[in-house]
Motif scaffolding. Structure first.
Motif, PDB file in Angstrom:
ATOM      1  N   ASP C  33     -31.748  61.630  35.224  1.00  0.00           N
ATOM      2  CA  ASP C  33     -32.412  61.264  36.479  1.00  0.00           C
ATOM      3  C   ASP C  33     -31.689  60.131  37.170  1.00  0.00           C
ATOM      4  O   ASP C  33     -30.813  59.502  36.589  1.00  0.00           O
ATOM      5  CB  ASP C  33     -33.849  60.794  36.201  1.00  0.00           C
ATOM      6  N   ASN C  34     -32.121  59.853  38.385  1.00  0.00           N
ATOM      7  CA  ASN C  34     -31.621  58.669  39.071  1.00  0.00           C
ATOM      8  C   ASN C  34     -32.321  57.429  38.526  1.00  0.00           C
ATOM      9  O   ASN C  34     -33.471  57.486  38.115  1.00  0.00           O
ATOM     10  CB  ASN C  34     -31.906  58.773  40.568  1.00  0.00           C
ATOM     11  N   LEU C  35     -31.594  56.323  38.556  1.00  0.00           N
ATOM     12  CA  LEU C  35     -32.216  55.067  38.166  1.00  0.00           C
ATOM     13  C   LEU C  35     -33.226  54.678  39.239  1.00  0.00           C
ATOM     14  O   LEU C  35     -33.060  55.002  40.407  1.00  0.00           O
ATOM     15  CB  LEU C  35     -31.153  53.967  38.071  1.00  0.00           C
ATOM     16  N   THR C  36     -34.259  53.958  38.819  1.00  0.00           N
ATOM     17  CA  THR C  36     -35.204  53.487  39.824  1.00  0.00           C
ATOM     18  C   THR C  36     -34.995  52.009  40.113  1.00  0.00           C
ATOM     19  O   THR C  36     -35.472  51.499  41.121  1.00  0.00           O
ATOM     20  CB  THR C  36     -36.656  53.708  39.380  1.00  0.00           C
ATOM     21  N   TRP C 190     -23.928  49.950  41.848  1.00  0.00           N
ATOM     22  CA  TRP C 190     -24.911  51.023  41.684  1.00  0.00           C
ATOM     23  C   TRP C 190     -25.065  51.707  43.031  1.00  0.00           C
ATOM     24  O   TRP C 190     -25.530  51.109  43.980  1.00  0.00           O
ATOM     25  CB  TRP C 190     -26.237  50.454  41.195  1.00  0.00           C
ATOM     26  N   ALA C 192     -26.242  55.372  44.912  1.00  0.00           N
ATOM     27  CA  ALA C 192     -26.955  56.643  44.832  1.00  0.00           C
ATOM     28  C   ALA C 192     -27.252  57.048  43.394  1.00  0.00           C
ATOM     29  O   ALA C 192     -28.273  56.685  42.840  1.00  0.00           O
ATOM     30  CB  ALA C 192     -26.212  57.746  45.575  1.00  0.00           C
ATOM     31  N   ASP C 193     -26.314  57.772  42.763  1.00  0.00           N
ATOM     32  CA  ASP C 193     -26.636  58.299  41.448  1.00  0.00           C
ATOM     33  C   ASP C 193     -25.680  57.790  40.368  1.00  0.00           C
ATOM     34  O   ASP C 193     -25.596  58.353  39.305  1.00  0.00           O
ATOM     35  CB  ASP C 193     -26.618  59.828  41.494  1.00  0.00           C
ATOM     36  N   ARG C 217     -23.958  58.468  35.115  1.00  0.00           N
ATOM     37  CA  ARG C 217     -24.065  59.367  36.271  1.00  0.00           C
ATOM     38  C   ARG C 217     -25.246  60.286  36.085  1.00  0.00           C
ATOM     39  O   ARG C 217     -25.379  60.915  35.038  1.00  0.00           O
ATOM     40  CB  ARG C 217     -22.788  60.187  36.394  1.00  0.00           C
ATOM     41  N   SER C 218     -26.073  60.394  37.103  1.00  0.00           N
ATOM     42  CA  SER C 218     -27.241  61.238  36.925  1.00  0.00           C
ATOM     43  C   SER C 218     -26.935  62.674  37.336  1.00  0.00           C
ATOM     44  O   SER C 218     -26.458  62.930  38.435  1.00  0.00           O
ATOM     45  CB  SER C 218     -28.428  60.657  37.692  1.00  0.00           C
TER      46      SER C 218
END
Lengths: 297, 306, 508
Positions: C33-36, C190, C192-193, C217-218
């Motif tokens: 997933d993407n980091l939040t 950091w 996007a992904d 990398r997501s």
């Protein structure tokens, strides 16, 4: 841009006595790919109707001793991750996938046709409002609508149909609006209006039939797209409810097995591909057979 | 023409306002509390209440809408609920990956579609026609996530020709733009074919064809010009669709674009991001429609705008 | 046309070759997933926590087997009531920006975290503390409002990691995008992904880290993530979906990491609703499901049997025995309970491929005892609304819920209290079985009221016994986590709570 000539003057006398139907049939027969597609789709409908009798296995019964087996004499298309017979599932799924396509396009088509007729016939502010709604619908990502619909109504094939139907509305509306704009200036419509035919009758009896050929063409193409959209919905987890053997759901569930057991995706994928292809080719054939001048989107 | 453009541009505002109301209503109709989704899987009700207050979600809806719109008018699209970052930054970062992918996919697909379409139209009814159409139509008959995964499996894993996923060099564009473009190419091919056939049937063209080669050349220019109009419409429409970012292609190829951002923000009910994205899509659509209309006039001088 | 295509292909190839080949030691990790965010005080997902763990560290932490270990702390003492914790800190540690790590830094961080005005989502980790006292430069004392036996576990949670106080001062909320810690890697970018971090040359552990940079990398699609590893674009990917194991196994360049975890999978039955308010029905359903088949079909064998409501990886776990698969017994119990012909019911779960597969499996299993199951996958937001936000137990529509849980604090309390405590019904916490049992409640309460491990063990033993025999859940299993890595990578660990540890990672 929108002037339409309905009759061609260069036809010899012998051709003129043909009915529109036989004329259509004569032209359509020449489209071999389209005829083949039509025959294939008819067969598919028959298969779908006879599914319970011709499918070799029950589509939902698992067999944990024979999971992920490749194609064999016992299981022509192999078995899936629960040991269910893939061929049987595809046969049972035919009806579901066709139904999703049919209902989705019909619902979307009807709403779109009504909107398009009103918009093209009355023009003015009605037209502007309807076209803006269409713009918004087009700009609104279908996925978001689908999530909303599935979220509000809950998952399941029926709600997938609603979601897919919404995708079709704006294009049908624009299509019918275009034809309506052209046809309402046609001489016979003017004549009908002059003798006092009511607007609603004008629209339904005199304009709609003229718009129908392009609607039919688009309908057949959209049919295929709907099946694909349903598959995409499954991909993002909003598809048909398990264990429904809807093709898109099968393909999507099988994608984890690419490289392990490719037959899980190959056969449902092939079924989708061939069916959508057939609908598209049929649409192309119909377009060529029906007056091409009416088929501008 | 100039006044027309000004009018059209002014007309954008009310449409965007309408979209903003619609999308605001829509996202709030979606079941699911962003505070809970943002607070995470094992957040207690106290954590969630804290998040809700932090995000301003505890205020009445109309107040949220008014704040939202007035902020937009000041150029502030809000803060992403999920990442607590400015929405404009979130979207800005993802706009170009989607934009370039769209542009490259559209470019090859349109070219390819035009070539197949014209060659099919010219050789109508012959095997080149059938073959071309079969190839084209195959393109729109494949579920794109399947095609994408197959391309990765063959061209990246087995042959090692292209990177499997991600955004970076030109090589990264090849597989996603093929996956995204096949559908467009197919639509373009069929469209080109039918509009060429239709126009070639017009009487003046028939007459010209019967005459000499030079006149025929002139007429083909006419054909092209008239055929271009529906083609431009179609290109515009497809471009508009693709600019929204394809969720499927961007997911399969881990493309950091707008489509993926939309899925992510929907699953977190990240209202500000969803709203800003839809506004952006609507704006793109309107602008593309406008450009298409202007192109009409350029292609065909008979069309004028007042 | 074909020339054009060739041109594009050739150009693309050229470009792909001309990008710098993997320099000496750049580790790329494919994540789902993407980091939040990178402010651990304010993120809630394991992935973002793992990512910030590259950069930041806590006083305590978990080793690769999820055992609690001191990190920036050296030792601690607690009073018997579990109301006072005195922690001695590691000396001579510096943050990436040169700020020294000391008691003052700890105080600043925890006060930031606990302060309700900051509205940080991890505040509950330390908000039972009434006072943080700097005893001396390397000693800090926590005074609690009420006894809390799992305090040290809370401090070991990634949410209680320590930022550089200078960074908090400088960036405020924006530490989320500019994390500065004491960890093995320094933040680079950091976007996007993609998260990039680089080696911290002055790391306080000698000889570490060994790689020059780490990139996360997501890649959300499972197949694409594995492809990335196969093509050598990444050296570590997780999670590896169980069904894709054999692809990775076939490759001579890849290793599979299979790891017992603390992730328990179960079906919560709504103990307050008919027919599940009848113990016999709940027992019958447990008999009716073949857990070994579940492990095989749904997890490709990567599931260990569940023999207590607490997984073996957590402290104070006491084995209760496995629930056997016995269809005849299940039918008999259903008959006794007044359902000789079975009944119809509905199951909720998330809409991931695996959840959908699990629900279908359960549907097939329960069909054997004539329990007709309607399978309803729910999109995340809908689940939040339908399952977790229902304010009164009698209003819920949940009959069965399939789900998994991992106790992110690594303590038994966070397994039992949120899931099986009588005061933890949604929306407060996650007791979606609506299970309320006086014995279990007493054990859970007693367990948290002390820091004395013997007393806690005794309390949790009782709680586990009481819960297990009442069968609030269909006990399915404890997941074995799967990741895959390139053979050239060593020292990368996948943690039992689905986190990753890359401190010792090395590429050969």
């Amino acid at each position: 841009m929108t002037s339409v000539v309905l009759s061609s003057t260069s036809k010899p006398a012998a051709e003129r006595i043909r009915t529109p139907w036989s004329e259509f049939w004569r032209k359509f027969r020449r489209q071999r790919l389209a005829v083949a597609s039509g025959v294939f789709l008819l067969l598919l409908v028959v298969v779908a109707l006879l599914a319970p009798w011709i499918a070799p296995y029950d589509p939902a019964t698992p067999d944990y001793e024979h999971i992920l087996e490749g194609p064999s004499w016992l299981h022509w298309a192999g078995t899936d991750d629960y040991g269910r017979d893939i061929l049987s599932r595809i046969i049972h799924g035919a009806g579901i996938s066709l139904m999703v396509g049919f209902l989705a396009v019909t619902v979307g088509g009807i709403v779109g046709i009504v909107m398009g007729l009103l918009s093209g016939f009355y023009e003015g502010w009605i037209d502007r409002i309807i076209m803006r709604i269409c713009d918004v619908l087009l700009a609104f990502p279908g996925i978001l609508l689908a999530i909303g619909i599935v979220a509000i109504l809950g998952p399941g094939v029926e709600n997938v149909i609603w979601a897919v139907a919404v995708f079709s509305i704006p294009v049908f509306a624009r299509l019918v609006r275009g034809s309506t704009l052209a046809l309402k200036r046609a001489v016979y419509v003017d004549a009908a209006r002059a003798i006092g035919v009511r607007n609603i009758i004008l629209m339904v009896r005199h304009i709609l039939p003229g718009a129908l050929p392009s609607v039919i063409v688009y309908f057949s193409m959209r049919f295929g797209t709907s099946i694909l959209t349903a598959a995409s919905l499954s991909f993002i987890g909003l598809g048909a409810q398990p264990p429904t053997p809807e093709w898109g759901a099968m393909l999507s569930a099988g994608r984890s097995f690419i490289g392990v057991a490719d037959h899980l995706t190959f056969f449902p994928g092939l079924a989708i591909f061939v069916t959508v292809l057939a609908f598209n080719l049929l649409g192309d054939g119909l377009r060529d057979a029906l007056d091409p001048k009416l088929s501008q989107v | 023409m100039f006044r027309y453009l000004i009018n059209r541009l002014l007309g954008i505002l009310p449409v965007l306002l309408l979209v903003s109301v619609l999308v605001f209503a829509f996202v709030h109709l979606l079941p699911g509390d962003p505070a809970r989704l943002v607070a995470g899987q094992d957040a207690t009700d106290r954590d969630i209440a804290a998040v809700r207050a932090a995000l301003g979600l505890d205020r009445p809806l109309w107040e949220q809408y008014v704040t939202y719109v007035s902020n937009i008018l000041h150029g502030d699209f809000g803060i992403s609920l999920k990442t607590r970052r400015a929405v404009s930054e979130e979207i800005g970062e993802r706009f170009f990956p989607t934009f370039w992918l769209t542009l490259i996919s559209m470019a090859w697909a349109t070219l390819f579609g035009l070539v197949i379409g014209v060659s099919s139209a010219v050789r109508r009814g012959r095997w080149q026609d059938h073959g071309g159409m079969l190839v084209a139509v195959s393109g729109i008959s494949l579920p794109s996530f399947w095609l994408g995964l197959l391309l990765i499996d063959w061209f990246s894993v087995r042959l090692g020709w292209f990177p499997t996923s991600g955004y970076g060099t030109l090589a990264h564009f090849v597989l996603p733009s093929i996956t995204l473009g096949v559908g467009v190419a197919a639509v373009m091919a069929r469209f080109t074919r039918s509009s060429f056939i239709e126009i070639a049937r017009e009487d003046y063209i028939r007459t010209a064809r019967a005459k000499g080669a030079f006149e025929r050349f002139v007429v083909w220019k006419h054909v092209l010009r008239n055929a271009l109009i529906p083609i431009i419409t179609m290109v515009g429409l497809q471009f508009g669709f693709l600019l929204g970012g394809s969720i499927v292609v961007e997911t399969v190829f881990a493309w950091p674009g707008l489509g993926r951002l939309l899925v992510d923000s929907v699953s977190y009910r990240d209202y500000p991001v969803i709203q800003a994205e839809i506004l952006l899509f609507s704006l793109e659509f309107i602008l593309i429609n406008l450009i298409v209309d202007v192109l009409y006039a350029l292609v065909n001088p008979e069309i004028r705008y007042r | 046309m074909f020339n054009f295509t060739k041109l594009v292909v050739a150009g693309a190839l050229l470009l792909s070759v001309s990008t710098p080949a993997l320099a000496a030691k750049d580790l790329v990790v494919g994540v789902p997933d993407n980091l939040t965010g990178l402010d651990p005080h304010n993120v809630n997902d394991t992935l973002s926590q793992s990512a910030s763990r590259l950069i930041l560290q806590g006083l305590f932490g978990f080793d690769k087997d999820m055992k609690l270990v001191p990190v920036l702390a050296e030792s601690y003492e607690a009073n018997p009531d579990a109301t006072e914790f005195t922690i001695r800190l590691r000396k001579n540690v510096k943050f990436h920006d040169g700020t020294p790590f000391n008691a003052q830094a700890v105080k600043i961080n925890f006060e930031r975290l606990a302060n309700p005005e900051n509205r940080l989502s991890r505040a509950s980790l330390v908000n039972m503390v009434s006072q943080f006292t700097v005893v001396d430069d390397s000693t800090v004392k926590l005074t609690l409002k009420e006894p809390f036996g799992a305090m040290i576990n809370n401090l070991a949670h990634p949410g209680a990691m320590i930022h550089s106080p200078a960074a908090i001062e400088k960036y405020g909320k924006e530490v989320n995008r500019n994390p500065v810690g004491t960890g093995p890697y320094k933040f680079v970018s950091w976007q996007a992904d993609t998260l990039k971090v680089a080696k911290n040359e002055n790391y306080w552990k000698q000889g570490l880290p060994k790689v020059d940079s780490v990139t996360l990398r997501s890649v959300p699609e499972n197949g694409s993530r594995l492809a990335m590893l196969q093509a050598g674009e990444a050296q570590f990917i997780y999670p590896l979906p169980p069904e894709m194991m054999s692809v990775a196994e076939k490759s001579p360049k890849l290793d599979i990491i299979s790891k017992p975890s603390i992730v328990t999978w179960y079906v919560a039955m709504n103990n307050m609703k008919k027919p599940f308010n009848d113990l016999r029905v709940r027992q019958a359903l447990n008999y009716a499901v073949d857990k070994r088949a579940y492990a095989k079909i749904v997890y490709n064998g990567n599931m260990d049997p569940m023999d207590s409501v607490v997984p073996p990886g957590l402290p104070f776990y006491v084995k209760q025995g496995e629930w056997p698969y016995d269809v005849a017994k299940a039918k008999e119990l259903l008959k006794e309970a007044g359902y000789p012909d079975g009944f119809e019911t509905e199951i909720f779960a998330g809409n991931s491929t695996t959840s959908i597969r699990a629900m279908q499996f359960l549907q097939q299993q329960l069909a054997q005892v004539n329990v007709k199951l309607k399978v309803t996958p729910l999109e995340a937001g809908v689940a939040a609304q339908k399952i977790w936000s229902v304010s009164k137990p009698e209003d819920t529509t949940v009959q069965l819920y399939y789900g998994g849980w991992s106790a992110s604090t690594g303590d038994t309390d966070w397994q039992l209290r949120p899931l099986l405590f009588g005061e933890s019904f949604p929306p407060k916490m996650f007791n979606v079985a609506y299970f309320s049992n006086p014995e279990a409640d007493a054990g859970i309460k007693a367990g948290i009221a002390t820091a004395d491990n013997e007393k806690r063990a005794e309390a949790y033993k009782k709680a586990q016994e009481a819960a297990w025999k009442n069968a609030p859940w269909i006990y399915l299993g404890v997941e074995r986590l799967l990741a895959a890595k390139s053979k050239s990578l060593s020292g990368a660990y996948y943690l039992p709570d689905r986190g990753i540890l890359l401190e010792e990672a090395d590429l050969n």
